[in-house]
Scaffold this motif. Structure first.
Motif, PDB file in Angstrom:
ATOM      1  N   ALA A   1       0.841  -1.199   0.000  1.00 55.03           N
ATOM      2  CA  ALA A   1       0.000   0.000   0.000  1.00 55.03           C
ATOM      3  C   ALA A   1       0.871   1.241   0.000  1.00 55.03           C
ATOM      4  N   GLY A   2       0.372   2.305  -0.609  1.00 56.27           N
ATOM      5  CA  GLY A   2       1.098   3.570  -0.610  1.00 56.27           C
ATOM      6  C   GLY A   2       0.467   4.561  -1.555  1.00 56.27           C
ATOM      7  N   ARG A   3       0.977   5.779  -1.500  1.00 61.15           N
ATOM      8  CA  ARG A   3       0.541   6.840  -2.408  1.00 61.15           C
ATOM      9  C   ARG A   3       1.684   7.175  -3.344  1.00 61.15           C
ATOM     10  N   THR A   4       1.337   7.460  -4.581  1.00 60.09           N
ATOM     11  CA  THR A   4       2.324   7.847  -5.588  1.00 60.09           C
ATOM     12  C   THR A   4       1.938   9.196  -6.179  1.00 60.09           C
ATOM     13  N   PRO A   5       2.904   9.902  -6.795  1.00 56.28           N
ATOM     14  CA  PRO A   5       2.543  11.133  -7.508  1.00 56.28           C
ATOM     15  C   PRO A   5       1.465  10.821  -8.542  1.00 56.28           C
ATOM     16  N   PRO A   6       0.504  11.738  -8.754  1.00 57.52           N
ATOM     17  CA  PRO A   6       0.511  13.145  -8.352  1.00 57.52           C
ATOM     18  C   PRO A   6      -0.135  13.451  -6.998  1.00 57.52           C
ATOM     19  N   ALA A   7      -0.205  12.518  -6.081  1.00 55.02           N
ATOM     20  CA  ALA A   7      -0.729  12.815  -4.742  1.00 55.02           C
ATOM     21  C   ALA A   7       0.102  13.923  -4.101  1.00 55.02           C
ATOM     22  N   ALA A   8      -0.542  14.715  -3.243  1.00 52.18           N
ATOM     23  CA  ALA A   8       0.149  15.819  -2.572  1.00 52.18           C
ATOM     24  C   ALA A   8       1.255  15.286  -1.673  1.00 52.18           C
ATOM     25  N   ASP A   9       2.302  16.080  -1.503  1.00 52.26           N
ATOM     26  CA  ASP A   9       3.460  15.651  -0.711  1.00 52.26           C
ATOM     27  C   ASP A   9       3.061  15.224   0.696  1.00 52.26           C
ATOM     28  N   ALA A  10       2.182  15.979   1.328  1.00 54.58           N
ATOM     29  CA  ALA A  10       1.786  15.656   2.702  1.00 54.58           C
ATOM     30  C   ALA A  10       1.112  14.290   2.763  1.00 54.58           C
ATOM     31  N   GLU A  11       0.282  13.977   1.785  1.00 54.97           N
ATOM     32  CA  GLU A  11      -0.394  12.680   1.751  1.00 54.97           C
ATOM     33  C   GLU A  11       0.602  11.561   1.498  1.00 54.97           C
ATOM     34  N   VAL A  12       1.583  11.824   0.638  1.00 56.93           N
ATOM     35  CA  VAL A  12       2.620  10.839   0.358  1.00 56.93           C
ATOM     36  C   VAL A  12       3.383  10.483   1.627  1.00 56.93           C
ATOM     37  N   TYR A  13       3.787  11.496   2.395  1.00 53.97           N
ATOM     38  CA  TYR A  13       4.500  11.240   3.654  1.00 53.97           C
ATOM     39  C   TYR A  13       3.608  10.498   4.653  1.00 53.97           C
TER      40      TYR A  13
ATOM     41  N   GLY B   1       3.971  -3.083 -17.684  1.00 55.42           N
ATOM     42  CA  GLY B   1       3.153  -4.263 -17.940  1.00 55.42           C
ATOM     43  C   GLY B   1       1.681  -3.923 -18.047  1.00 55.42           C
ATOM     44  N   PRO B   2       0.830  -4.939 -18.199  1.00 56.91           N
ATOM     45  CA  PRO B   2      -0.607  -4.709 -18.401  1.00 56.91           C
ATOM     46  C   PRO B   2      -1.233  -4.013 -17.208  1.00 56.91           C
ATOM     47  N   GLY B   3      -2.164  -3.109 -17.530  1.00 59.10           N
ATOM     48  CA  GLY B   3      -2.849  -2.371 -16.469  1.00 59.10           C
ATOM     49  C   GLY B   3      -2.076  -1.177 -15.954  1.00 59.10           C
ATOM     50  N   MET B   4      -0.975  -0.824 -16.596  1.00 63.08           N
ATOM     51  CA  MET B   4      -0.130   0.276 -16.128  1.00 63.08           C
ATOM     52  C   MET B   4      -0.941   1.570 -16.063  1.00 63.08           C
ATOM     53  N   PRO B   5      -0.922   2.264 -14.920  1.00 63.08           N
ATOM     54  CA  PRO B   5      -1.739   3.477 -14.792  1.00 63.08           C
ATOM     55  C   PRO B   5      -1.219   4.616 -15.654  1.00 63.08           C
ATOM     56  N   GLU B   6      -2.109   5.528 -15.987  1.00 63.27           N
ATOM     57  CA  GLU B   6      -1.759   6.641 -16.848  1.00 63.27           C
ATOM     58  C   GLU B   6      -0.897   7.685 -16.144  1.00 63.27           C
ATOM     59  N   SER B   7      -0.695   7.557 -14.851  1.00 66.27           N
ATOM     60  CA  SER B   7       0.211   8.455 -14.144  1.00 66.27           C
ATOM     61  C   SER B   7       1.667   8.153 -14.480  1.00 66.27           C
ATOM     62  N   LEU B   8       1.922   6.991 -15.108  1.00 70.74           N
ATOM     63  CA  LEU B   8       3.265   6.599 -15.523  1.00 70.74           C
ATOM     64  C   LEU B   8       3.385   6.725 -17.043  1.00 70.74           C
ATOM     65  N   ALA B   9       4.601   7.001 -17.511  1.00 69.30           N
ATOM     66  CA  ALA B   9       4.794   7.412 -18.897  1.00 69.30           C
ATOM     67  C   ALA B   9       4.228   6.422 -19.907  1.00 69.30           C
ATOM     68  N   PHE B  10       4.620   5.157 -19.827  1.00 69.17           N
ATOM     69  CA  PHE B  10       4.154   4.215 -20.839  1.00 69.17           C
ATOM     70  C   PHE B  10       2.654   3.958 -20.732  1.00 69.17           C
ATOM     71  N   GLY B  11       2.113   4.004 -19.526  1.00 67.14           N
ATOM     72  CA  GLY B  11       0.675   3.886 -19.375  1.00 67.14           C
ATOM     73  C   GLY B  11      -0.050   5.039 -20.046  1.00 67.14           C
ATOM     74  N   ARG B  12       0.531   6.220 -19.917  1.00 65.76           N
ATOM     75  CA  ARG B  12      -0.052   7.412 -20.557  1.00 65.76           C
ATOM     76  C   ARG B  12       0.074   7.319 -22.074  1.00 65.76           C
ATOM     77  N   PHE B  13       1.247   6.888 -22.561  1.00 63.11           N
ATOM     78  CA  PHE B  13       1.427   6.744 -24.007  1.00 63.11           C
ATOM     79  C   PHE B  13       0.410   5.758 -24.579  1.00 63.11           C
ATOM     80  N   ALA B  14       0.268   4.608 -23.933  1.00 64.72           N
ATOM     81  CA  ALA B  14      -0.645   3.576 -24.433  1.00 64.72           C
ATOM     82  C   ALA B  14      -2.080   4.073 -24.449  1.00 64.72           C
ATOM     83  N   ALA B  15      -2.456   4.837 -23.425  1.00 63.92           N
ATOM     84  CA  ALA B  15      -3.822   5.362 -23.370  1.00 63.92           C
ATOM     85  C   ALA B  15      -4.088   6.319 -24.527  1.00 63.92           C
ATOM     86  N   HIS B  16      -3.136   7.185 -24.820  1.00 60.68           N
ATOM     87  CA  HIS B  16      -3.308   8.115 -25.951  1.00 60.68           C
ATOM     88  C   HIS B  16      -3.376   7.358 -27.269  1.00 60.68           C
ATOM     89  N   LEU B  17      -2.551   6.348 -27.433  1.00 62.89           N
ATOM     90  CA  LEU B  17      -2.550   5.589 -28.677  1.00 62.89           C
ATOM     91  C   LEU B  17      -3.833   4.781 -28.857  1.00 62.89           C
TER      92      LEU B  17
END
Length: 313
Positions: free
Chosen positions: A74-86, A170-186
């Protein structure tokens, strides 16, 4: 009979851990998912509602489960706010470990760390070993490093292992990550060429398939030495450009790449190739999914997500 506790099963990596455990768990073992909302779970998995930021409720839940193995994804990743990440990545981890320590028994706990803990590394220092000095440049990296350092420094009866996971793909990669974003646009339906916004394309990353990473965390739970940190990576690095070109070829589409070579974030890593010598020497885990297969499966999952629904009568 052993009891496994999984956190973060609603997330991309945690969900894959849960899937893998459901396929490989020994007969008679029990799987329990802990979180705020019930995930899609394999048959036979139990769900316990608890919040990592609620010490009292978390303590009661952990006491009821009394696990033998814990995989904390479990955890938070960007673009979550810094305070929430900590709050979640450091304090949430600290609260979970305190709750587990209160049981007063040995529990094997695997924490999912991150390559962001390391920060920029000079080319001469590649591949990155587990002993390389860490200089994270982001709130996410600092929070994960704080969790790693604190957990390994104060183990108590817990048998803590950290899998420092490098760049997932890999499969299901979220759009917050580069290749996930590229695949979604394509995969987005459009009459003309697909427009793919991109930042820096010459940066290189050590990409490890999310399914391989999930298997690594489970392997660490049963085979690793307590109190150790292990890189979970492929041992190779690829450029963002190479991955984007492969996704474009898989899509078969005409593409306009809106690249901004000046979009370099402060402290951005040029290359993150990791050494996997330690995990290879001390466990039987190896990365098995080629980069090309990961991208193909990513593309197929993105295309399926955006396929038009069939007409019904």
């Amino acid at each position: 009979m052993a009891t496994w506790l999984i956190t973060g099963a609603n997330g991309w990596l945690g969900g894959r851990v849960l899937d893998a455990l459901g396929r490989t768990v020994a007969d008679g073992d029990r799987i329990v998912v802990l979180g705020r909302t019930r995930p899609r779970a394999p048959r036979g998995a139990l769900f316990v509602s608890a919040d990592l930021l609620d010490p009292e409720g978390l303590g009661e839940a952990v006491k009821d489960v009394a696990p033998d193995y814990v995989v904390h994804a479990a955890g938070r990743t960007p673009p979550a706010a810094d305070a929430e990440v900590y709050d979640v990545n450091f304090w949430g981890t600290d609260r979970l470990l305190n709750a587990l320590r209160s049981l007063g028994k040995p529990i094997r706990v695997v924490l999912a760390g991150s390559a962001a803990e390391v920060g920029p590394v000079a080319a001469a220092d590649l591949p990155i070993t587990e002993d390389h000095p860490c200089r994270p440049t982001t709130a996410y990296g600092r929070g994960k490093l704080m969790a790693t350092a604190s957990a390994l420094a104060r183990r108590g009866p817990l048998e803590i292992v950290v899998g420092r996971v490098f760049n997932l793909i890999g499969p299901g990669m979220p759009e917050s990550l580069a290749f996930g974003r590229f695949a979604a646009h394509l995969a987005e339906p459009s009459a003309g060429p697909a427009r793919v916004p991109a930042g820096r394309l010459d940066a290189r990353r050590d990409f490890v398939d999310v399914r391989d990473a999930a298997a690594a965390l489970l392997t660490l739970a049963t085979q690793a030495k307590p109190g150790r940190l292990y890189n979970v990576a492929s041992g190779e690095s690829r450029s963002i450009r190479e991955g984007l070109d492969r996704l474009i070829a898989l899509s078969g589409r005409a593409v306009v790449v809106a690249a901004d070579p000046t979009a370099v974030r402060r402290g951005e890593v040029d290359d993150s190739r990791a050494s996997v010598a330690r995990i290879a020497a001390e466990t039987d885990w190896r990365p098995t999914t080629p980069f090309e297969r990961s991208l193909r499966d990513l593309w197929e999952s993105a295309a399926a997500d955006r396929a038009p629904l069939p007409l019904t009568a």
